[in-house]
Design an enzyme around this catalytic site. Structure first.
Site, PDB file in Angstrom:
ATOM      1  N   GLY A  29      -9.319  -7.607   3.993  1.00 45.42           N
ATOM      2  CA  GLY A  29     -10.693  -8.107   3.886  1.00 45.42           C
ATOM      3  C   GLY A  29     -10.750  -9.544   4.373  1.00 45.42           C
ATOM      4  N   GLY A  30     -11.726 -10.278   3.830  1.00 40.60           N
ATOM      5  CA  GLY A  30     -11.905 -11.670   4.250  1.00 40.60           C
ATOM      6  C   GLY A  30     -10.697 -12.528   3.948  1.00 40.60           C
ATOM      7  N   GLY A  71      -4.455 -20.490  41.385  1.00 41.06           N
ATOM      8  CA  GLY A  71      -5.004 -21.083  40.168  1.00 41.06           C
ATOM      9  C   GLY A  71      -3.941 -21.251  39.107  1.00 41.06           C
ATOM     10  N   ALA A  72      -2.994 -20.327  39.094  1.00 41.81           N
ATOM     11  CA  ALA A  72      -1.932 -20.405  38.087  1.00 41.81           C
ATOM     12  C   ALA A  72      -1.088 -21.668  38.290  1.00 41.81           C
ATOM     13  CB  ALA A  72      -1.051 -19.164  38.145  1.00 41.81           C
TER      14      ALA A  72
HETATM   15  C1  HXC Z   1      -8.425  -7.140  -9.579  1.00 47.19           C
HETATM   16  C2  HXC Z   1      -6.641  -5.939  -8.841  1.00 47.19           C
HETATM   17  C3  HXC Z   1      -7.094  -6.032  -7.511  1.00 47.19           C
HETATM   18  C4  HXC Z   1      -8.299  -6.740  -7.286  1.00 47.19           C
HETATM   19  C5  HXC Z   1      -5.271  -4.920  -7.498  1.00 47.19           C
HETATM   20  N1  HXC Z   1      -5.504  -5.237  -8.785  1.00 47.19           N
HETATM   21  N2  HXC Z   1      -6.235  -5.390  -6.709  1.00 47.19           N
HETATM   22  N3  HXC Z   1      -7.297  -6.489  -9.849  1.00 47.19           N
HETATM   23  N4  HXC Z   1      -8.927  -7.280  -8.355  1.00 47.19           N
HETATM   24  N5  HXC Z   1      -8.782  -6.902  -6.062  1.00 47.19           N
HETATM   25  C6  HXC Z   1      -4.673  -4.922  -9.936  1.00 47.19           C
HETATM   26  C7  HXC Z   1      -4.641  -3.445 -10.285  1.00 47.19           C
HETATM   27  O1  HXC Z   1      -5.708  -3.134 -11.137  1.00 47.19           O
HETATM   28  C8  HXC Z   1      -3.290  -3.351 -10.998  1.00 47.19           C
HETATM   29  O2  HXC Z   1      -3.436  -3.892 -12.290  1.00 47.19           O
HETATM   30  C9  HXC Z   1      -2.437  -4.330 -10.232  1.00 47.19           C
HETATM   31  O3  HXC Z   1      -3.339  -5.237  -9.598  1.00 47.19           O
HETATM   32  C10 HXC Z   1      -1.578  -3.687  -9.170  1.00 47.19           C
HETATM   33  O4  HXC Z   1      -2.397  -2.855  -8.390  1.00 47.19           O
HETATM   34  P1  HXC Z   1      -1.979  -1.365  -7.968  1.00 47.19           P
HETATM   35  O5  HXC Z   1      -3.166  -0.741  -7.375  1.00 47.19           O
HETATM   36  O6  HXC Z   1      -1.296  -0.700  -9.114  1.00 47.19           O
HETATM   37  O7  HXC Z   1      -0.865  -1.694  -6.864  1.00 47.19           O
HETATM   38  P2  HXC Z   1      -0.536  -0.907  -5.546  1.00 47.19           P
HETATM   39  O8  HXC Z   1      -0.496   0.557  -5.801  1.00 47.19           O
HETATM   40  O9  HXC Z   1       0.670  -1.554  -4.975  1.00 47.19           O
HETATM   41  O10 HXC Z   1      -1.772  -1.181  -4.572  1.00 47.19           O
HETATM   42  C11 HXC Z   1      -2.048  -2.461  -4.119  1.00 47.19           C
HETATM   43  C12 HXC Z   1      -3.449  -2.506  -3.442  1.00 47.19           C
HETATM   44  C13 HXC Z   1      -4.499  -1.875  -4.375  1.00 47.19           C
HETATM   45  C14 HXC Z   1      -3.350  -1.697  -2.143  1.00 47.19           C
HETATM   46  C15 HXC Z   1      -3.717  -3.956  -3.086  1.00 47.19           C
HETATM   47  O11 HXC Z   1      -4.362  -2.483  -5.659  1.00 47.19           O
HETATM   48  C16 HXC Z   1      -5.898  -2.075  -3.888  1.00 47.19           C
HETATM   49  O12 HXC Z   1      -6.356  -1.377  -3.016  1.00 47.19           O
HETATM   50  N6  HXC Z   1      -6.592  -3.058  -4.516  1.00 47.19           N
HETATM   51  C17 HXC Z   1      -7.965  -3.315  -4.168  1.00 47.19           C
HETATM   52  C18 HXC Z   1      -8.021  -4.046  -2.876  1.00 47.19           C
HETATM   53  C19 HXC Z   1      -9.410  -4.461  -2.544  1.00 47.19           C
HETATM   54  O13 HXC Z   1     -10.242  -3.621  -2.189  1.00 47.19           O
HETATM   55  N7  HXC Z   1      -9.703  -5.726  -2.767  1.00 47.19           N
HETATM   56  C20 HXC Z   1     -10.974  -6.300  -2.503  1.00 47.19           C
HETATM   57  C21 HXC Z   1     -11.020  -6.467  -0.993  1.00 47.19           C
HETATM   58  S1  HXC Z   1     -12.437  -7.290  -0.503  1.00 47.19           S
HETATM   59  P3  HXC Z   1      -2.484  -3.444 -13.501  1.00 47.19           P
HETATM   60  O14 HXC Z   1      -3.072  -4.119 -14.692  1.00 47.19           O
HETATM   61  O15 HXC Z   1      -2.522  -1.957 -13.552  1.00 47.19           O
HETATM   62  O16 HXC Z   1      -1.111  -3.980 -13.155  1.00 47.19           O
HETATM   63  C22 HXC Z   1     -11.963  -8.837  -0.508  1.00 47.19           C
HETATM   64  C23 HXC Z   1     -12.988  -9.755  -0.014  1.00 47.19           C
HETATM   65  C24 HXC Z   1     -12.405 -11.089   0.242  1.00 47.19           C
HETATM   66  O17 HXC Z   1     -10.919  -9.177  -0.884  1.00 47.19           O
HETATM   67  C25 HXC Z   1     -13.487 -11.881   0.891  1.00 47.19           C
HETATM   68  C26 HXC Z   1     -13.029 -13.244   1.219  1.00 47.19           C
HETATM   69  C27 HXC Z   1     -14.076 -13.975   2.020  1.00 47.19           C
END
Ligand code: HXC
Length: 519
Positions: free
Chosen positions: A171-172, A406-407
């Site tokens: 993402g971002g 040019g290069a």
């Molecule tokens: C809160 C999160 C989290 C998140 C993971 N966790 N991502 N908590 N916010 N974004 C937590 C899970 O609940 C879990 O907690 C622990 O972290 C580990 O995650 P798992 O899913 O068990 O790990 P894994 O299987 O290795 O997968 C990792 C992952 C997946 C691929 C990153 O967690 C995932 O898809 N997370 C969401 C990613 C996402 O969509 N993020 C937002 C993107 S948008 P526990 O308590 O069980 O240990 C964004 C915008 C940014 O980021 C903009 C900036 C300008």
């Protein structure tokens, strides 16, 4: 509580903070072949030098059951330490706490080290391993990202910024590393993309794996997003230490000068016979680089991306240099869109951080064709020209062989503020190669020669005449466009002497807000 108990409590709290998200999550991190944030910092920094900030910070969110789910440090370990005795600031995202996701307080911790690094004038190293925005915090997390982005931009060109990607970065969140100077990705455990495979499939129908969409291999070969790819995290952390050994602490300092026992006047007879007799035969320009730099040590940047140009850092006579070299071994060393972008970014980095640039030229021209033209080679080639033309660091150019059209102008030519321009006797400097030139000038006449043998003879004769006249360095030297024609085996000495002479160079240029580089 008496003073002994107060101290005991402090020690207990520190211990608790060091356990991040707890033993189970640490084990799970290790099971994936990944280190914890603190283990990474330990390898990165000089032993015992890490001073941690904000260990007792926790998030301030009560929604979604987070009220009683708080971890000391809140998912990012921050502070400062030293690398080879020089101060650096560091933040390492801790995947064991909420998946390293970014909360408001998490962002504040990162901003604190970035602010201090800017005040002190020391590099910032960020180790990324995060699930992105902390979902429970909503817009506060987004605002936190923007606070970091703004600091990345402010710090750009002031202090070196290096990003390691050792896990998810999606993402971002990818934009903070993208705003920094160098990205290092670990193979098989890291990925970066703006939109992941699931959404990609839904929106475009494309079915693609995480690795193929944003893995280390993809970003180090196809997109050019990552400058370095490493097999494991330890290699990546040691690579950061190596990289910093070439860089100054900030834009007001010079890069560190190291002791050099490698004789600066070392003669390399092999270079006198390196260029093949046949001008269309390739050779590996890295062989030239290794022969002229200290101890044959060269840290190549973007080694697997746009391989028709080679860029990287080395020391010459103990001083840091950035080397840019056309690579005849790949696509004949032609300049195309990716090579232009790669080299332009490198030249601008060197210029921002007072690193002199040594350019080795063997370029047949720009790559022709619709895909290059439609892709905007005009604008991308202009980037490299712009970067060289605006760079005020010492620039030493050696034309090894071809330098056409040019290069020729782009590759640190005299008129684009090349300070010292040398050529080997094998140099060919002209508007275009003999084959193309004779075709343009005499195509009609050649077509009129009916006998095939006679025609071939005529073409060869005219091409040879052209080659004798233009395909040498002396025509350019006659006009002063070259400062000297040098014997290849002397190259190391001549370049080091040129760089030492140029060390006090000043070239302030006119006042302006900023340039308008063709982006
Ligand atoms: C809160 C999160 C989290 C998140 C993971 N966790 N991502 N908590 N916010 N974004 C937590 C899970 O609940 C879990 O907690 C622990 O972290 C580990 O995650 P798992 O899913 O068990 O790990 P894994 O299987 O290795 O997968 C990792 C992952 C997946 C691929 C990153 O967690 C995932 O898809 N997370 C969401 C990613 C996402 O969509 N993020 C937002 C993107 S948008 P526990 O308590 O069980 O240990 C964004 C915008 C940014 O980021 C903009 C900036 C300008």
């Amino acid at each position: 509580m008496d003073s002994q108990n107060k101290i005991k409590k402090l020690i207990e709290l520190r211990e608790k903070a060091r356990m991040g998200g707890g033993e189970k999550r640490i084990n799970s991190q290790h099971a994936k072949g990944k280190m914890t944030a603190r283990e990474r910092i330990e390898i990165l920094l000089d032993e015992g030098s890490f001073e941690e900030f904000d260990m007792f910070v926790t998030h301030r969110t009560d929604d979604f059951g987070l009220k009683d789910k708080k971890f000391l440090s809140d998912g990012v370990v921050t502070g400062h330490g030293t690398i080879d005795g020089r101060v650096v600031y560091v933040f390492a995202q801790d995947f064991t706490v909420f998946g390293g996701s970014l909360s408001e307080t998490f962002a504040q911790k990162i901003c604190k080290v970035m602010d201090q690094a800017l005040k002190v004038g020391a590099p910032v190293i960020g180790i990324n391993d995060s699930g992105g925005a902390r979902i429970q915090e909503g817009v506060r997390s987004l605002a936190g990202y923007s606070e970091i982005f703004e600091r990345n931009i402010l710090a750009s060109g002031v202090i070196p910024q290096i990003s390691a990607i050792f896990g998810p970065c999606a993402g971002g969140a990818v934009y903070s590393p993208a705003l920094t100077d160098f990205i290092i990705m670990s193979e098989n455990s890291s990925y970066m993309f703006v939109t992941g495979p699931k959404v990609t499939r839904k929106v475009t129908g494309e079915d693609i794996s995480t690795e193929d969409l944003g893995g280390a291999r993809v970003h180090s070969t196809k997109s050019g997003v990552a400058q370095f790819v490493v097999e494991d995290e330890e290699e990546g952390l040691l690579m950061i230490r190596k990289l910093l050994s070439f860089l100054p602490q900030n834009n007001l300092e010079d890069p560190p000068v190291t002791e050099c026992d490698d004789p600066i006047d070392r003669l390399e007879d092999d270079l006198n016979i390196l260029i093949p007799e046949n001008p269309n035969q390739a050779y590996n320009v890295r062989d030239v680089i290794y022969k002229i730099v200290d101890y044959e040590e060269f840290l190549e940047v973007h080694a697997n991306y746009a391989r028709n140009i080679v860029v990287g850092f080395a020391k010459m006579g103990g001083a840091s240099v950035g080397i840019v070299a056309n690579q005849p071994n790949f696509l004949a060393g032609v300049l195309d869109i990716n090579a232009s972008r790669k080299a332009a970014r490198f030249v601008r980095f060197c210029d921002a951080f007072n690193i002199p640039i040594v350019t080795l030229v063997d370029v047949p021209g720009f790559l022709p064709g619709s895909s290059q033209e439609y892709g905007g080679i005009i604008v991308h080639g202009a980037k490299l020209m712009f970067a060289y033309g605006e760079a005020t660091v010492p620039k030493v150019t050696i034309t090894l062989r071809k330098s056409y059209g040019g290069a020729h102008c782009v590759m640190s030519s005299k008129q684009l503020k090349g300070d010292i321009n040398y050529a080997w006797p094998s140099a060919e400097i002209a508007v275009m190669g003999p084959e193309g030139a004779i075709e343009v000038l005499e195509g009609r006449k050649i077509a009129e020669i009916e006998d095939e043998e006679e025609r071939a003879e005529y073409v060869a004769k005219r091409e040879n005449e052209y080659r004798d006249k233009f395909a040498n360095p002396y025509e350019a030297a006659r006009y002063g466009y070259l400062d000297d024609v040098i014997e290849p085996r002397n190259t190391r000495f001549r370049v080091i002497r040129a760089l030492r002479t140029l060390a006090t160079k000043k070239d302030p240029g006119p006042m302006k807000k900023h340039t308008n580089i063709p982006l």
